[in-house]
Design a protein around this motif. Sequence first.
Motif, PDB file in Angstrom:
ATOM      1  N   UNK A  71      -6.018 -12.278   2.562  1.00  0.00           N
ATOM      2  CA  UNK A  71      -6.063 -11.359   3.703  1.00  0.00           C
ATOM      3  C   UNK A  71      -7.516 -11.054   4.084  1.00  0.00           C
ATOM      4  N   UNK A  72      -8.369 -10.917   3.067  1.00  0.00           N
ATOM      5  CA  UNK A  72      -9.775 -10.606   3.331  1.00  0.00           C
ATOM      6  C   UNK A  72     -10.449 -11.735   4.103  1.00  0.00           C
ATOM      7  N   UNK A  73     -10.152 -12.988   3.736  1.00  0.00           N
ATOM      8  CA  UNK A  73     -10.721 -14.126   4.455  1.00  0.00           C
ATOM      9  C   UNK A  73     -10.317 -14.095   5.920  1.00  0.00           C
ATOM     10  N   UNK A 123       0.316  -7.213   8.273  1.00  0.00           N
ATOM     11  CA  UNK A 123       1.018  -6.029   7.782  1.00  0.00           C
ATOM     12  C   UNK A 123      -0.016  -5.050   7.255  1.00  0.00           C
ATOM     13  N   UNK A 124       0.414  -3.847   6.974  1.00  0.00           N
ATOM     14  CA  UNK A 124      -0.511  -2.877   6.389  1.00  0.00           C
ATOM     15  C   UNK A 124      -0.894  -3.312   4.979  1.00  0.00           C
ATOM     16  N   UNK A 125      -2.157  -3.153   4.645  1.00  0.00           N
ATOM     17  CA  UNK A 125      -2.664  -3.624   3.354  1.00  0.00           C
ATOM     18  C   UNK A 125      -1.960  -2.952   2.186  1.00  0.00           C
ATOM     19  N   UNK A 126      -1.470  -1.717   2.380  1.00  0.00           N
ATOM     20  CA  UNK A 126      -0.839  -0.993   1.284  1.00  0.00           C
ATOM     21  C   UNK A 126       0.641  -1.336   1.117  1.00  0.00           C
ATOM     22  N   UNK A 127       1.180  -2.217   1.963  1.00  0.00           N
ATOM     23  CA  UNK A 127       2.577  -2.624   1.825  1.00  0.00           C
ATOM     24  C   UNK A 127       2.778  -3.393   0.523  1.00  0.00           C
ATOM     25  N   UNK A 128       4.033  -3.535   0.099  1.00  0.00           N
ATOM     26  CA  UNK A 128       4.290  -4.238  -1.169  1.00  0.00           C
ATOM     27  C   UNK A 128       3.864  -5.703  -1.076  1.00  0.00           C
ATOM     28  N   UNK A 129       3.970  -6.299   0.112  1.00  0.00           N
ATOM     29  CA  UNK A 129       3.509  -7.673   0.286  1.00  0.00           C
ATOM     30  C   UNK A 129       1.989  -7.731   0.171  1.00  0.00           C
ATOM     31  N   UNK A 130       1.325  -6.750   0.746  1.00  0.00           N
ATOM     32  CA  UNK A 130      -0.131  -6.711   0.664  1.00  0.00           C
ATOM     33  C   UNK A 130      -0.644  -6.557  -0.746  1.00  0.00           C
ATOM     34  N   UNK A 131       0.216  -6.082  -1.665  1.00  0.00           N
ATOM     35  CA  UNK A 131      -0.198  -5.887  -3.055  1.00  0.00           C
ATOM     36  C   UNK A 131       0.181  -7.062  -3.951  1.00  0.00           C
ATOM     37  N   UNK A 132       0.768  -8.124  -3.382  1.00  0.00           N
ATOM     38  CA  UNK A 132       1.112  -9.301  -4.178  1.00  0.00           C
ATOM     39  C   UNK A 132      -0.149  -9.962  -4.723  1.00  0.00           C
ATOM     40  N   UNK A 133      -0.053 -10.606  -5.904  1.00  0.00           N
ATOM     41  CA  UNK A 133      -1.241 -11.275  -6.483  1.00  0.00           C
ATOM     42  C   UNK A 133      -1.833 -12.311  -5.526  1.00  0.00           C
TER      43      UNK A 133
END
Length: 232
Positions: free
Chosen positions: A185-187, A169-179
């Motif tokens: 995602x980076x790995x 998903x896009x990194x700025x999505x709400x899921x991408x912002x989860x703790x």
Amino acid sequence: MENNKKLEEYRRRYRAEFIGAGYNGWLHLAFTVSASVAVITYSLFLLKDPTWYQWLTVPLAFIYTNLMEYWGHRGPMHHRRRLLGGVYQRHTLRHHRFFRQDAMAYGGSRDFHAVLFPPVLVVFFLLVTVVPSALLVHWLLGANVAWLYVATVFGYFLNYELLHFSYHMRAESWIGRLPGMAALRRLHTQHHDPRLMQHYNFNITYPIGDWLFGTLYWPEAVEDRAPSAASN
């Protein structure tokens, strides 16, 4: 610029050649979730007064499945194996061409086809791996341990699919912002670097196997190793 053009050309070709006209990405995702939840629910429903030590099956099966994820990804998903060539083709030759480290996000719901396991592989996973191993566990340790094993394996599989889906998903999505999501995602993003994908970050979920077997890629720790590994 040329690399971006080639990527978009491949994505157009993939969508035209491999995704059927009737494919619905949201139905694909719904099948993955509902089938996994159904198996987990059924397995837990069949438990009969499990003891405290039988519940230890859950963390043990979790570690076991994490290592199976690691070796399955490091092995047949990245190296062509007899009878498993389709797995290599779908993952290395298609998924890694569809998603690059600088282009990780899918474009629309039809692109879920390039992220999620096909339903036929879910059935294959159930019949060829989970059922025989569960029967062995049942024979050795009894019904409760076997059902806890099945529930944990399918819970892990669902976790795997949802995390992998989230990485694309896009990194700025709400899921991408989860703790914790940014680190995981980076790995996975680093694994999609062609220089690194055959050597590092084979765990899709939690990097237990990568940590144990020395394939966890942290740039500050192994920056000098990446070029030499890529040249092998």
